[in-house]
Write an enzyme that holds these catalytic residues in place. Structure first.
Site, PDB file in Angstrom:
ATOM      1  N   THR A 196     -10.948  33.902  16.004  1.00  0.00           N
ATOM      2  CA  THR A 196     -10.911  33.017  17.166  1.00  0.00           C
ATOM      3  C   THR A 196     -10.349  33.693  18.410  1.00  0.00           C
ATOM      4  O   THR A 196     -10.817  33.444  19.527  1.00  0.00           O
ATOM      5  CB  THR A 196     -10.030  31.789  16.826  1.00  0.00           C
ATOM      6  N   ASP A 246     -15.652  36.621  11.200  1.00  0.00           N
ATOM      7  CA  ASP A 246     -14.673  35.601  10.852  1.00  0.00           C
ATOM      8  C   ASP A 246     -13.890  36.207   9.684  1.00  0.00           C
ATOM      9  O   ASP A 246     -14.486  36.796   8.771  1.00  0.00           O
ATOM     10  CB  ASP A 246     -15.405  34.332  10.403  1.00  0.00           C
ATOM     11  N   SER A 247     -12.590  36.056   9.685  1.00  0.00           N
ATOM     12  CA  SER A 247     -11.807  36.781   8.679  1.00  0.00           C
ATOM     13  C   SER A 247     -12.029  36.267   7.262  1.00  0.00           C
ATOM     14  O   SER A 247     -11.589  36.908   6.307  1.00  0.00           O
ATOM     15  CB  SER A 247     -10.326  36.773   9.039  1.00  0.00           C
ATOM     16  N   SER A 248     -12.713  35.156   7.107  1.00  0.00           N
ATOM     17  CA  SER A 248     -13.046  34.699   5.755  1.00  0.00           C
ATOM     18  C   SER A 248     -14.016  35.685   5.093  1.00  0.00           C
ATOM     19  O   SER A 248     -14.143  35.716   3.871  1.00  0.00           O
ATOM     20  CB  SER A 248     -13.691  33.317   5.802  1.00  0.00           C
ATOM     21  N   THR A 285       2.468  34.477   4.564  1.00  0.00           N
ATOM     22  CA  THR A 285       1.417  33.630   4.006  1.00  0.00           C
ATOM     23  C   THR A 285       0.976  32.677   5.107  1.00  0.00           C
ATOM     24  O   THR A 285       1.821  32.204   5.872  1.00  0.00           O
ATOM     25  CB  THR A 285       1.996  32.784   2.837  1.00  0.00           C
ATOM     26  N   THR A 322       5.459  33.655  -8.710  1.00  0.00           N
ATOM     27  CA  THR A 322       5.696  32.208  -8.714  1.00  0.00           C
ATOM     28  C   THR A 322       4.755  31.453  -7.769  1.00  0.00           C
ATOM     29  O   THR A 322       4.353  31.993  -6.733  1.00  0.00           O
ATOM     30  CB  THR A 322       7.162  31.877  -8.371  1.00  0.00           C
ATOM     31  N   GLN A 323       4.458  30.226  -8.148  1.00  0.00           N
ATOM     32  CA  GLN A 323       3.658  29.349  -7.269  1.00  0.00           C
ATOM     33  C   GLN A 323       4.494  28.838  -6.108  1.00  0.00           C
ATOM     34  O   GLN A 323       3.953  28.305  -5.142  1.00  0.00           O
ATOM     35  CB  GLN A 323       3.183  28.116  -8.058  1.00  0.00           C
ATOM     36  N   CYS A 324       5.825  28.957  -6.242  1.00  0.00           N
ATOM     37  CA  CYS A 324       6.699  28.439  -5.181  1.00  0.00           C
ATOM     38  C   CYS A 324       6.551  29.286  -3.920  1.00  0.00           C
ATOM     39  O   CYS A 324       6.317  30.493  -3.982  1.00  0.00           O
ATOM     40  CB  CYS A 324       8.162  28.476  -5.613  1.00  0.00           C
TER      41      CYS A 324
END
Ligand code: ASP
Length: 343
Positions: A16, A60-62, A168, A279-281
């Site tokens: 963008t 697009d960074s995807s 993240t 970890t998912q945390c």
């Protein structure tokens, strides 16, 4: 170029930030980077010389992938001696992946490589692009005794500079789109630019830059959830050619203790496939053995990803599977901080 001012290379990959709204059609189109200084005259006031390089076809960074990461690393490698710092304009969606990957690929980096982007295009009235771009360039130009102050791969977004491999993307709409839960900000932009020097990576100015261009992608990421079936786990872990798996576990690295689950992981490790526990945390670290639900993982040889982000764990795995590290040394090396990505 003026030799007394730092030379900064701006690399536009897409996203963008580099788009402007066509005044007639009102649709978004890619910005011509040759006219950068005309569009953002504020850049001329900065104490640096700016040169720009754009991907032939910005993306697009995807659609980013390791082949593009290698392309970015090569652009930096071939211009490393001519520039004092690099600012990479990139879509925010996968910016944490690309920047984490680059942190591993650029061994002995002794210059700033700062990723930035924006939530709104550069031409929009309320854009966050100008501040992000101007401050990223300013940070890349900072020098002390003719040496760069920042010597690592960073991500700058909404007034904060982060160590890239600690970030993240946490919000799809807010200007504050990134978080670094397990490592403090490297710098903050307010009335003054405040660099937290105690948290910066300490460079090795003597060793030459070594660019690693082999990334192994035959890996998998499994996010555990209550009720995950043996069939799904078996199918993923039996993928042909699989070399490594990252498992996002619960809390401090805890998982299901069912016999089938532990046996499956044990067999996978015995086949020579690396299993990494993260970890998912969003914050905190894996601590295998702290609870009964993680003791067996430790016993069977699961690797601790400690407090790494998923993005970093994936990129570190792709990088470490480049064939240079023996199977025997893999666990010890993976559990070490290579670029400040873990405790
Ligand atoms: N989808 C866009 C991209 O990641 C969003 C952005 O530029 O922030 O390329």
């Amino acid at each position: 170029m003026n030799q007394t001012k730092p030379n900064i290379l701006l690399i536009y990959t897409g996203g963008t930030i580099g788009m402007i709204r066509d005044s007639k059609t009102k649709s978004l189109r890619v910005f011509d980077f040759k006219n950068l200084l005309d569009k953002i005259p504020e850049l001329q006031q900065l104490e640096c010389n700016i040169d720009a390089f754009s991907f032939k076809e910005p993306i697009d960074s995807s659609n980013m992938n390791p082949a593009y990461w290698i392309q970015i690393a090569e652009i930096i490698e071939s211009r490393y001696e001519s520039f004092d710092g690099f600012v990479i304009l990139h879509g925010s969606d996968t910016m944490s992946y690309t920047s984490s990957a680059l942190s591993f690929m650029l061994e002995n980096l002794a210059k700033p490589v700062i990723f930035t982007g924006s939530q709104l295009p550069i031409g929009d009235l309320r854009t966050d692009a100008k501040e992000n771009l101007i401050t990223a360039v300013q940070l890349a130009s900072l020098q002390k005794e003719e040496k760069p102050i920042i010597t690592e791969v960073c991500l700058y977004f909404e007034y904060k500079l982060y160590r890239a491999n600690r970030t993240t993307k946490v919000n799809a709409e807010n200007f504050e789109a990134f978080a670094s839960s397990n490592y403090p900000e490297l710098a903050e932009s307010g009335v003054h630019l405040k660099v937290n020097e105690q948290y910066l990576w300490k460079p090795n100015f003597i060793k030459p830059l070594k660019v690693h261009k082999t990334l192994h992608t035959n890996i998998a990421l499994i996010k555990l959830f209550p009720g995950i079936t043996e069939a799904v786990m078996t199918s993923i872990l039996n993928t042909s050619g699989l070399k490594g798996v990252i498992i996002e576990t619960f809390g401090a690295g805890n998982c299901i203790t069912d016999v089938w689950f532990i046996n499956l992981l044990r067999e996978t490790i015995l086949k020579g496939i690396h299993i990494i526990n993260i970890t998912q945390c969003i914050g905190g670290t894996v601590n295998m053995g702290h609870y009964e639900t993680s003791s067996q993982l430790k016993e069977i040889g699961v690797i601790s990803g400690k407090d790494m982000t998923t993005e970093s764990a994936i990129c570190k795995l792709m990088y470490m599977l480049n064939g240079e590290i023996s199977y025997k040394d893999f666990k010890t090396k993976y559990e070490m901080s290579l670029r400040g990505e873990m405790l």
